[in-house]
Structures are given as structure tokens and as C-alpha cells.
Design a protein around this motif. Structure first.
Motif, PDB file in Angstrom:
ATOM      1  N   UNK A  88     -42.541 -12.463  -4.794  1.00 14.84           N
ATOM      2  CA  UNK A  88     -41.931 -13.626  -4.651  1.00 14.84           C
ATOM      3  C   UNK A  88     -41.522 -14.671  -5.649  1.00 14.84           C
ATOM      4  N   UNK A  89     -41.858 -14.429  -6.760  1.00 13.49           N
ATOM      5  CA  UNK A  89     -41.879 -15.120  -8.132  1.00 13.49           C
ATOM      6  C   UNK A  89     -40.134 -15.412  -8.266  1.00 13.49           C
ATOM      7  N   UNK A  90     -39.257 -14.347  -8.246  1.00 12.46           N
ATOM      8  CA  UNK A  90     -37.997 -14.477  -8.388  1.00 12.46           C
ATOM      9  C   UNK A  90     -37.355 -13.563  -6.995  1.00 12.46           C
ATOM     10  N   UNK A  91     -36.483 -14.182  -6.717  1.00 13.23           N
ATOM     11  CA  UNK A  91     -35.453 -13.637  -5.516  1.00 13.23           C
ATOM     12  C   UNK A  91     -34.661 -12.515  -5.986  1.00 13.23           C
ATOM     13  N   UNK A  92     -34.533 -11.593  -5.184  1.00 15.15           N
ATOM     14  CA  UNK A  92     -33.605 -10.652  -5.728  1.00 15.15           C
ATOM     15  C   UNK A  92     -32.272 -11.242  -6.280  1.00 15.15           C
ATOM     16  N   UNK A  93     -31.337 -11.674  -5.433  1.00 14.63           N
ATOM     17  CA  UNK A  93     -30.253 -12.403  -5.884  1.00 14.63           C
ATOM     18  C   UNK A  93     -30.545 -12.884  -7.612  1.00 14.63           C
ATOM     19  N   UNK A  94     -31.542 -13.840  -7.757  1.00 11.63           N
ATOM     20  CA  UNK A  94     -31.650 -14.435  -8.934  1.00 11.63           C
ATOM     21  C   UNK A  94     -32.193 -13.327 -10.026  1.00 11.63           C
ATOM     22  N   UNK A  95     -32.740 -12.317  -9.714  1.00 16.16           N
ATOM     23  CA  UNK A  95     -32.967 -11.103 -10.666  1.00 16.16           C
ATOM     24  C   UNK A  95     -31.753 -10.258 -10.862  1.00 16.16           C
ATOM     25  N   UNK A  96     -30.967 -10.229  -9.912  1.00 14.07           N
ATOM     26  CA  UNK A  96     -29.563  -9.638 -10.343  1.00 14.07           C
ATOM     27  C   UNK A  96     -28.865 -10.388 -11.514  1.00 14.07           C
ATOM     28  N   UNK A  97     -28.918 -11.821 -11.389  1.00 13.81           N
ATOM     29  CA  UNK A  97     -28.208 -12.593 -12.161  1.00 13.81           C
ATOM     30  C   UNK A  97     -28.896 -12.619 -13.540  1.00 13.81           C
ATOM     31  N   UNK A  98     -30.291 -12.434 -13.645  1.00 15.03           N
ATOM     32  CA  UNK A  98     -31.052 -12.253 -14.796  1.00 15.03           C
ATOM     33  C   UNK A  98     -30.643 -10.937 -15.453  1.00 15.03           C
ATOM     34  N   UNK A  99     -30.695  -9.865 -14.622  1.00 13.42           N
ATOM     35  CA  UNK A  99     -30.187  -8.557 -15.403  1.00 13.42           C
ATOM     36  C   UNK A  99     -28.635  -8.636 -15.994  1.00 13.42           C
ATOM     37  N   UNK A 100     -27.854  -9.751 -15.446  1.00  9.06           N
ATOM     38  CA  UNK A 100     -26.526  -9.563 -15.825  1.00  9.06           C
ATOM     39  C   UNK A 100     -26.691 -10.378 -17.189  1.00  9.06           C
ATOM     40  N   UNK A 101     -27.200 -11.442 -17.199  1.00 12.54           N
ATOM     41  CA  UNK A 101     -27.542 -12.286 -18.369  1.00 12.54           C
ATOM     42  C   UNK A 101     -28.149 -11.621 -19.712  1.00 12.54           C
ATOM     43  N   UNK A 102     -29.255 -10.855 -19.206  1.00  8.59           N
ATOM     44  CA  UNK A 102     -29.740  -9.914 -20.511  1.00  8.59           C
ATOM     45  C   UNK A 102     -28.674  -8.878 -20.786  1.00  8.59           C
ATOM     46  N   UNK A 103     -28.101  -7.999 -19.809  1.00  3.91           N
ATOM     47  CA  UNK A 103     -26.964  -7.159 -20.268  1.00  3.91           C
ATOM     48  C   UNK A 103     -25.768  -7.615 -21.324  1.00  3.91           C
ATOM     49  N   UNK A 104     -25.613  -8.783 -20.873  1.00  2.40           N
ATOM     50  CA  UNK A 104     -24.464  -9.429 -21.637  1.00  2.40           C
ATOM     51  C   UNK A 104     -25.099  -9.779 -23.156  1.00  2.40           C
ATOM     52  N   UNK A 105     -26.279 -10.481 -22.873  1.00  2.00           N
ATOM     53  CA  UNK A 105     -26.865 -10.947 -24.309  1.00  2.00           C
ATOM     54  C   UNK A 105     -27.093  -9.863 -25.348  1.00  2.00           C
ATOM     55  N   UNK A 106     -27.722  -8.749 -24.672  1.00  2.00           N
ATOM     56  CA  UNK A 106     -27.911  -7.551 -25.592  1.00  2.00           C
ATOM     57  C   UNK A 106     -26.748  -6.816 -26.126  1.00  2.00           C
ATOM     58  N   UNK A 107     -25.462  -6.949 -25.322  1.00  2.00           N
ATOM     59  CA  UNK A 107     -24.223  -6.505 -25.569  1.00  2.00           C
ATOM     60  C   UNK A 107     -23.703  -7.344 -26.905  1.00  2.00           C
ATOM     61  N   UNK A 108     -23.817  -8.652 -26.713  1.00  2.00           N
ATOM     62  CA  UNK A 108     -23.151  -9.366 -27.543  1.00  2.00           C
ATOM     63  C   UNK A 108     -24.100  -9.092 -29.047  1.00  2.00           C
ATOM     64  N   UNK A 109     -25.282  -9.123 -28.891  1.00  2.00           N
ATOM     65  CA  UNK A 109     -26.395  -8.752 -30.220  1.00  2.00           C
ATOM     66  C   UNK A 109     -25.676  -7.463 -30.717  1.00  2.00           C
TER      67      UNK A 109
END
Length: 296
Positions: A88-109
Motif C-alpha cells: 500500500x506504499x504506492x497505489x496501482x494508479x500511481x504505479x502505472x503513472x510511474x511506469x509511464x514516466x520511466x518508460x518515457x525517460x528511458x526512451x529520451x535517454x
């Protein structure tokens, strides 16, 4: 741990599992060392490769955390380190957003790396992102069908080591092959001890790892042989005059053998998390020793 505020910075830090970043750093470090011995090392692509590896590792951790939770694999009897969504540290909805951010960030790199590696790096980057998802998601989650060890060899061996070398040297040689293989094998010990620890829970969850398929004894033997095989790969460097790259990694066998003995003695339960920590330490020792041996 129970006091962790939902979706806080501390929660995201725990979810990123910083201890696993060792597995992301070692292949890039070895790829840089291989480029160095051929006079091709460059600082800027090296930094970009490290950043891409870290971002992809964190992204994979987020994806595994979310989808193992959604599959119900992270039950109350979980033996491994606690997961963010399950706790319960991170909600599933927030985790999906985090996955999106990391995917975009790795793509930019990754796009920045195109300047050094060329457009041929695009399929490789896409494969890294796609397989980060396929590992635990989709109709045929690879981790649940015993493909984890093969994927470690590819995505923690040949791809990160080889691509780090390629963006600097625009080529491939036998040294890259043997460094990649040794790196993938030694990092697979980390997956093997995870699967050894979780074998009973994995069997209940339908996760058919090699340890679940062939038993704990086989898992223990494979753990030992993976470390041995990584060291055997280093004997190749005698043929190119890199004696230290052969001899220094053999020191790794001392802690590896001791850790294997402890693993056999503990056999099951949460105490195997000690072995997880020792394995992470051991593979870092191997990576550093091989790096030093290549550079000397």
C-alpha cells in the motif's frame, strides 16, 4: 516500513529497489572496460548507457511490482523484500503513472544514444522496453514460464555489455562475447537465489521457474555452476594477453562457494534474503575484478 506514506518520495524510493541497480551497473561497467582495452572508451556515451540501464531497471521493478500485485503473486506469505503495491506504499494508479514516466525517460535517454550508436540502436531500445513488460505481463508472462534465466543472459549480458561497447566502437568482437556471457551468468545467480527462496510460493502462483520445475537441489547446483561458468569464461582472455582479466575474477569463487554453502544450509525461508544480499555483493566483486583485470 508500515509508516511509509502512500505515494511519498520514500515510497517511490523503496519501490525503485535501489539495491537491484547493481545488476544494471555491472554490464555497463564491463562494456566500458572492454571498449577501453581497444582504445574506444568515451565518457558521454558511457554516462548515457549507465543512465539508460538504471532507468530501465527501475522501470522493470515498477512493472514487476504492479503486475505481480495484480496477479495476486505478492501474498501475505511472501518471503522476499516487500513490494510497494502489495504494502500500500504506492497505489496501482500511481504505479502505472510511474511506469509511464520511466518508460518515457528511458526512451529520451535512448534517443540521445542514437547520436553515438546510430539508428540501428532503435530496435534494441524497443526490445528492452517491450520485454520489461513481457516479463510479467501479457497472455504469456515470460517469468511465469521459466524464461527468466534466458532473459537475464540477454538483457543483463549481451545487450547491455554489447551495446555499451557498440556505441563507442561501432563493432563487436570475441572479447565482447565472452564478457557478455560471463556478466549474464554471474547476474543470473541473483535470479536463481530469488527463485530458490520463492519456490514453494511460486509453485502455488503457477510460476514455473527452473527451480519449481526441477526442484531445490537442482536450483542450488545451478546457482553454484552459474558462478563457476562465469569464471571459466574469463580464461578466454589468456588468448589476448589479458592475464589479470583471467586471474582476478577467480577470486570471486571464494565468496561464491561460501555463499553457496550457506544457501544449502539455510535451505528455505526468509533467512535466504541474507543470501540475496551476499549474492549481490559477490557479483559486484566479480564485476569490479573483471573490470580491473581488463583495464590493467
Amino acid at each position: 516500513m508500515n509508516a511509509v506514506k502512500t505515494n511519498s518520495i520514500n515510497a517511490w524510493l523503496l519501490a525503485s529497489r535501489p539495491k537491484t541497480l547493481t545488476a544494471a551497473a555491472i554490464p555497463v561497467m564491463l562494456g566500458c572496460a572492454t571498449a577501453y582495452i581497444y582504445g574506444q572508451f568515451q565518457w558521454t556515451p558511457a554516462v548515457l548507457c549507465f543512465l539508460f540501464a538504471f532507468l530501465m531497471q527501475i522501470n522493470a521493478n515498477f512493472i514487476n511490482d504492479l503486475y505481480d500485485f495484480l496477479k495476486g503473486s505478492d501474498r501475505e506469505d511472501r518471503l522476499g523484500p516487500e513490494r510497494a503495491c502489495a504494502q500500500g506504499w504506492i497505489t496501482p494508479r500511481a504505479m502505472k503513472a510511474g511506469i509511464g514516466v520511466m518508460t518515457v525517460a528511458s526512451g529520451i535517454d535512448g534517443l540521445c544514444l542514437l547520436y553515438y550508436g546510430g539508428w540501428e540502436m532503435i530496435p534494441v531500445g524497443l526490445l528492452c522496453i517491450v520485454f520489461a513488460f513481457l516479463y510479467t505481463t501479457g497472455p504469456y508472462p515470460l517469468a511465469y514460464h521459466g524464461w527468466g534465466d534466458v532473459l537475464v543472459l540477454i538483457f543483463f549480458g549481451f545487450i547491455p555489455v554489447g551495446c555499451t561497447y557498440y556505441v563507442m566502437a561501432h563493432g563487436w568482437n570475441s572479447s565482447v562475447t565472452f564478457v557478455s556471457l560471463a556478466c549474464g551468468l554471474v547476474i543470473d545467480t541473483l535470479l536463481m537465489v530469488n527463485n530458490f527462496r520463492d519456490r514453494e510460493q511460486d509453485a502455488i502462483s503457477g510460476k514455473k521457474t527452473l527451480v519449481v520445475r526441477f526442484g531445490a537441489r537442482t536450483g542450488l547446483i545451478l546457482y553454484f555452476l552459474l558462478g563457476m561458468a562465469a569464471c571459466w569464461c574469463c580464461f578466454y582472455f589468456l588468448f589476448i594477453g589479458k592475464v589479470y582479466a583471467t586471474l582476478l575474477p577467480q577470486i570471486y569463487l571464494i565468496p561464491h562457494i561460501l555463499t553457496t554453502q550457506k544457501m544449502a544450509k539455510i535451505h528455505r525461508g526468509k533467512e535466504l534474503n541474507r543470501i540475496l544480499g551476499e549474492t549481490s555483493r559477490n557479483m559486484l566483486i566479480f564485476g569490479i575484478l573483471l573490470t580491473i583485470g581488463l583495464v590493467l
